[in-house]
Each structure stands twice: as C-alpha cells, then as structure tokens.
Design an enzyme around this catalytic site. Structure first.
Site, PDB file in Angstrom:
ATOM      1  N   ASP A  99       0.864  -1.182   0.000  1.00 36.82           N
ATOM      2  CA  ASP A  99       0.000   0.000   0.000  1.00 36.82           C
ATOM      3  C   ASP A  99       0.903   1.235   0.000  1.00 36.82           C
ATOM      4  OD1 ASP A  99      -2.232   1.683   0.361  1.00 36.82           O
ATOM      5  OD2 ASP A  99      -3.227   0.123   1.545  1.00 36.82           O
ATOM      6  N   ASP A 201      -2.687   4.709  -2.445  1.00 33.43           N
ATOM      7  CA  ASP A 201      -3.634   5.436  -1.612  1.00 33.43           C
ATOM      8  C   ASP A 201      -3.953   6.812  -2.202  1.00 33.43           C
ATOM      9  OD1 ASP A 201      -4.879   5.307   1.132  1.00 33.43           O
ATOM     10  OD2 ASP A 201      -3.794   7.195   1.339  1.00 33.43           O
ATOM     11  N   GLU A 243      -6.226   4.214  -5.913  1.00 30.12           N
ATOM     12  CA  GLU A 243      -7.491   4.605  -5.286  1.00 30.12           C
ATOM     13  C   GLU A 243      -7.862   5.987  -5.803  1.00 30.12           C
ATOM     14  OE1 GLU A 243      -9.363   5.215  -0.802  1.00 30.12           O
ATOM     15  OE2 GLU A 243      -7.331   5.849  -1.229  1.00 30.12           O
ATOM     16  N   HIS A 317     -11.275  -1.677   3.799  1.00 30.76           N
ATOM     17  CA  HIS A 317     -11.110  -1.302   5.202  1.00 30.76           C
ATOM     18  C   HIS A 317     -11.761   0.034   5.545  1.00 30.76           C
ATOM     19  CE1 HIS A 317      -8.152   0.838   2.946  1.00 30.76           C
ATOM     20  NE2 HIS A 317      -7.915   1.632   3.981  1.00 30.76           N
ATOM     21  N   ASP A 318     -12.258   0.754   4.555  1.00 33.06           N
ATOM     22  CA  ASP A 318     -12.928   2.038   4.802  1.00 33.06           C
ATOM     23  C   ASP A 318     -14.450   1.916   4.674  1.00 33.06           C
ATOM     24  OD1 ASP A 318     -10.481   3.418   5.011  1.00 33.06           O
ATOM     25  OD2 ASP A 318     -10.407   3.767   2.845  1.00 33.06           O
TER      26      ASP A 318
HETATM   27  C1  NOJ Z   1      -7.518   6.168   1.984  1.00 35.76           C
HETATM   28  C2  NOJ Z   1      -7.327   4.984   2.886  1.00 35.76           C
HETATM   29  O1  NOJ Z   1      -7.980   3.881   2.329  1.00 35.76           O
HETATM   30  C3  NOJ Z   1      -7.841   5.374   4.247  1.00 35.76           C
HETATM   31  O2  NOJ Z   1      -7.915   4.296   5.130  1.00 35.76           O
HETATM   32  C4  NOJ Z   1      -6.972   6.459   4.781  1.00 35.76           C
HETATM   33  O3  NOJ Z   1      -7.494   6.940   5.991  1.00 35.76           O
HETATM   34  C5  NOJ Z   1      -6.865   7.639   3.801  1.00 35.76           C
HETATM   35  N1  NOJ Z   1      -6.690   7.216   2.456  1.00 35.76           N
HETATM   36  C6  NOJ Z   1      -5.705   8.504   4.156  1.00 35.76           C
HETATM   37  O4  NOJ Z   1      -4.513   7.814   3.888  1.00 35.76           O
END
Ligand code: NOJ
Length: 547
Positions: A99, A201, A243, A317-318
C-alpha cells in the site's frame, strides 16, 4: 500492457494487518500472523494479497500515516518478517501488493520533522506551506476529510501546512522534483524485495493545485503518474491499482488505457457514494437503490469494455461489510452474501475480496462511541455532536457506514475474540464470531467460503468469465440484476434477486437459463423456461454454448 496480463486472471485478497491475525498476544495483528494463514489463502485460491500499510507509523490513522517508508512498524514485525511473507506467499503462487501512501506522510516522518524546523530547511518544500490569510486565518476554506480545516498553523515557522486527512498527515508537495525522486527510489527499493505491485492510496490527490481549490484530479496528476511509471514499475509486469474517488469511466482510461498504461486499473467509488446522503454523506445512510446501482455498473462495464480495466469490489477497510450494506445480514445472510459474490465475480475486471467477506462477516453493532477506534469516526462524532446531533443518531450512521465495521478482528473460530488473539484485541470482536467463523466455514461444503472458492477457481479456468463482452438486461427491474458475458460461442448468464421476497419473472428471449449451471446459492436447479421463479436473494450463473 500486454494483450493478456496476469492480473486479469487473478483474484486479490485485502488484508488489514492490524485486524487479521495476532501471533504474539499483544492484541494487534502482525506479519507472522499473516504468514500463519497463507495456507488458508492458498486454499481460497487468491493470487494476490493487498496488504494495508505495515510501515513504521505512529498509527494516528492505523498506518496510513507513515513515518519511515523503508521500515516495518514494530507491532507488525520486522523487514525480515516481511521478506519471509513475500517468500512464503510466492511459494504458494501469491504476490504481495504494497500500500503506497504518498499523498502524505506522518508528521513524525524525518522529512516533516526537518521541514517544520525552519523555513530554510532542506525538506521545507517537500510539504505544502502557505502564509496565513490577511486576517491571520487559514489560507483557504478547504476542509479535511476527517473533519475540521485542512490547514494547521505551525507556530515556530509562522505558516500553515496542508493536510487533507488528520493534522498528523501532512500532504506532500509533488511539485518538488527531489521529493518525487525520493519516492521513486523508495518504490524501486520495494520492487527489489520481490513485491507484485502497489495499491496507491488516494493517488488522484497528488496532482492538486491547492491555490485554485483543486484537490482531486489536478492538472499535473497524469504527468506525475507517467513519470512514476517510467521511473519505477514500467515494463516490470506488476499490478498497480490507484485509489481514485474522483474517477469517471473517461478519466479511468487516462490512468489505465492501453496507450497510456500508467496503472493497471483504478478503484472507483461511484457505486459507494451513490448510497450516501447528498448533504450528510455516509453518516446519514440511504437505502440501497438497485436500479441506480445497476446504472453505475453499466457505466463502468461499458465504459471500459474496449480499453482500460475494472477493479471489482464490495468492501474494503474504509467501507461497511458487503452483506450488511447490500444484502441481508440476519435472515438471509448466507444466501445474500453468496448472491453478492456471484454478481461481482462474473463481471469483467479484477475482483477484490476484503478479509472476512468470504465468510460473510457483518457490520458490528457498537452501542457506544467508546467502542470505536477509527480516527474519522471519532472526529466526526465530536463535530456532529458539537453541532447538536444526538450521539445515538450519529452512532446509527456509524453502525451502518463507519470504517470500524470492516476493522473488527478476523473471525477464525468460535474461541474468545474469534481466535484472532490470545490477548485483548485493540478493537472488540463482533460477538457473532461464535457462529460466523473460518473454522465453521471450512467444515461446511455449502458455506459462503466454499462459494467464494468456486468463483475464484472458475475465473482461472473460464476465459469467458475474464474476457467476455458484458451486456446488461432488465435494467429497470427494481430487485433483479441480470447480465450476460459473451466470448466466441460461449455465453454466461447471471441472474440475481436482490430482495428478501420471491420473484416471478417473464424472461426476455435473450436470457437463456438452460445450460451448464456454474454456480447457484440454492440447492435446486433454476427452471429452464419462462417464467422464472427466484427465491429470496437467489442468484445463479449458467454457461451456454452455441451449437
Ligand atoms: C484512503 C485509505 O484507504 C484510508 O484508510 C486512509 O485513511 C486515507 N486514504 C488517508 O490515507
């Protein structure tokens, strides 16, 4: 991009290390814990692990705040553990995706420590500093994703620094070529350790033009990505997935189009944000609208039909747990989890399975804010309650969409804490681990896990599943999703009932359900003739061949 890259055949599994498997009883998952589960992952059939960050970090945002890109956080292990993970995974034909968090660092990164020491520091310009507004306030009204202004004043040097996430995650200044060169060198260092690629990310934020209020999809984004490609993974046959919350099918082609080939694919989030409230976002859940969802799927499947490539995912995970968000996590948990898997895995693209999704893990019913750990949830709770929202109303939203739903410990068995740890877990396990767990799933050949194994195996053997032309049907049906995939003389037809009610359907002639049943979530064989009866959350896929 060659005509048929390996990652078009693979299924990716995401591990959130903190919550996956704890080998030493400190309550936090770790790399040795992951190594101990590699046989399980091989059994599942996945070929890539996307590892959420394991780098050195003060863990303000669970590792998405990196203080040293070339070391491992002690609670997760050591570089030697990481090398053992790469080797152990490779021996099982599994690659490791790192990541890459390079929109920002931790405020404990040596670059930031140097940068804030004085305006003349060598690394000052690695970050984004602006003078106060004439009234002494923030330079621009930009808000951070985690609540509050995106600018924090640095008393010692008299300027504000930008942070689009927490105050402890200062944004890097990609306009600085020395900074970019440092990042590319770091990426090459990891590549030499044998990784299979990068998940990037919030990569759509690196080309920002902050003085013009542009954060995502900024004017220099693709220049940077092309440079990164040239300087690091270009020609190396790695999987790279960015992402990109701002991505549209058109911009996805800029990232992953054949001629440009910056990245293998992007994660797009239209199917996620479409479920959010127009004003209150994810904290005010909206009910699931299948017709709108199908419209989004069509846009992306058709939009990237000839060029580019889709990533396919329900969760990460979000995000909330897939079965809780899109299915029914009580009465029809098993049926709806299998249905969601079928619908996703037969689409064109690379599927991503988030840890625990393969056993139908659900959202967690936390009752008090004290049970939450996520910085975003805690900050937003503070902000909403200060604005007058009752805490219970906020928790209702957090229970539906908060990030901790995905972060409760992986449920390995019915043992205390789901067998995740012998100690006290950093976040409570979901009480339903007593019945929803890997051990029980492995012992049951009709489990959700067995269903995922079958889907993952089918993708490896059926070219039509990987490459077939997508066509959608019954677009305006409120509860049924139907699509076909065609390649040469083969067709896969997928039908899915997204509701807890049985449905009788007059099948259009082009939807033929007579053929080889590839998978189903009910023991009966679907009727071959119209009308078709679909049980609650029933879904199946049939393979037909022109004779
Ligand atoms: C996206 C990530 O998936 C998330 O978990 C994170 O808090 C933010 N970017 C900041 O890195």
């Amino acid at each position: 991009m060659s005509s048929n890259p390996w990652w078009q055949h693979a299924t990716v599994y995401q591990i959130y290390p903190r919550s996956f498997a704890d080998s030493n009883g400190d309550g936090v998952g770790d790399i040795p814990g992951i190594i101990s589960k590699l046989d399980y992952l091989q059994h599942l059939g996945i070929e890539v692990i996307w590892l959420s960050p394991v780098f050195a970090s003060p863990m303000d945002d669970n590792g998405y705040d990196i203080s040293d890109y070339q070391d491992i956080a002690p609670e997760f292990g050591t570089l030697a553990d990481f090398d053992r993970l790469v080797a152990g995974a490779k021996a099982r034909n599994i690659g490791i995706l790192l990541d890459l968090v390079v929109n920002h660092t931790s405020d404990e990164h040596r670059w930031f420590i140097d940068a804030r020491a004085s305006r003349q520091s060598a690394c000052r310009d690695y970050y984004i500093w602006r003078d106060p507004a004439p009234d002494g306030g923030v330079p621009t009204p930009l808000q951070s994703t985690f609540g509050g202004p995106a600018w924090t004043f640095d008393l010692a040097t008299g300027q504000y620094y930008l942070h689009q996430f927490s105050t402890r995650q200062p944004d890097l200044n990609w306009e600085n070529p020395k900074l970019r060169a440092e990042i590319y060198a770091m990426m090459n260092w990891w590549q030499q350790r044998g990784i299979a690629g990068f998940r990037m990310d919030v990569i759509d934020l690196i080309g920002k033009d902050i003085d013009h209020g542009i954060t995502a999809d900024g004017p220099r984004l693709h220049d940077y990505l092309q440079e990164m490609h040239r300087e690091t993974f270009g020609g190396k046959d790695l999987l790279t997935v960015g992402e990109a919350w701002s991505a549209t099918p058109d911009s996805a082609l800029l990232y992953s189009g054949r001629d440009r080939g910056e990245l293998s694919m992007v994660f797009q989030f239209e199917h996620v944000t479409q479920q959010w409230h127009e004003t209150w976002g994810k904290w005010q859940p909206k009910s699931f609208d299948l017709v709108a969802f199908k419209r989004v799927v069509d846009r992306w499947q058709y939009g990237l039909a000839e060029d580019g490539w889709n990533s396919l995912f329900w969760g990460n995970h979000d995000l909330p747990r897939a079965v809780s968000k899109y299915g029914d996590d009580t009465r029809y948990r098993v049926e709806s989890a299998k249905m969601l898997a079928t619908v996703l895995h037969f689409l064109r693209g690379t599927p991503y399975v988030y840890q625990g999704e393969e056993i139908g893990m659900t959202n967690v019913p936390f009752a008090s804010i004290a049970q939450y750990r996520d910085i975003e949830t805690l900050n937003m709770h503070r902000q909403h309650v200060a604005a007058g929202l009752p805490s219970t109303d906020f928790i209702f939203g957090a229970n539906a969409n908060g990030r901790d739903n995905a972060r409760t410990p992986m449920q390995w068995s019915a043992a205390p804490h789901g067998g995740f740890t012998n100690g006290t877990p950093w976040i409570e396990a979901n009480p339903n681990h007593a019945t929803i767990n890997v051990a029980a799933s492995l012992a049951d050949d009709t489990s959700i896990l067995a269903h995922y194994r079958r889907l993952i195996a089918l993708r490896k053997t059926l070219p039509v599943m990987r490459l077939g032309r997508y066509q959608s049907h019954l677009q305006s049906h409120p509860t049924v999703m139907a699509y076909t995939r065609d390649l040469a003389d083969e067709r896969i037809t997928v039908l899915a009932n997204f509701s807890p009610s049985p449905i009788t359907l007059d099948l259009p002639v082009e939807l033929n359900t007579q053929g080889e049943l590839l998978t189903s979530n009910y023991p009966h064989t679907p009727a071959a003739d119209s009308p078709l009866h679909l049980a609650p959350y029933e879904s199946f896929a049939v393979l037909t061949k022109d004779s």
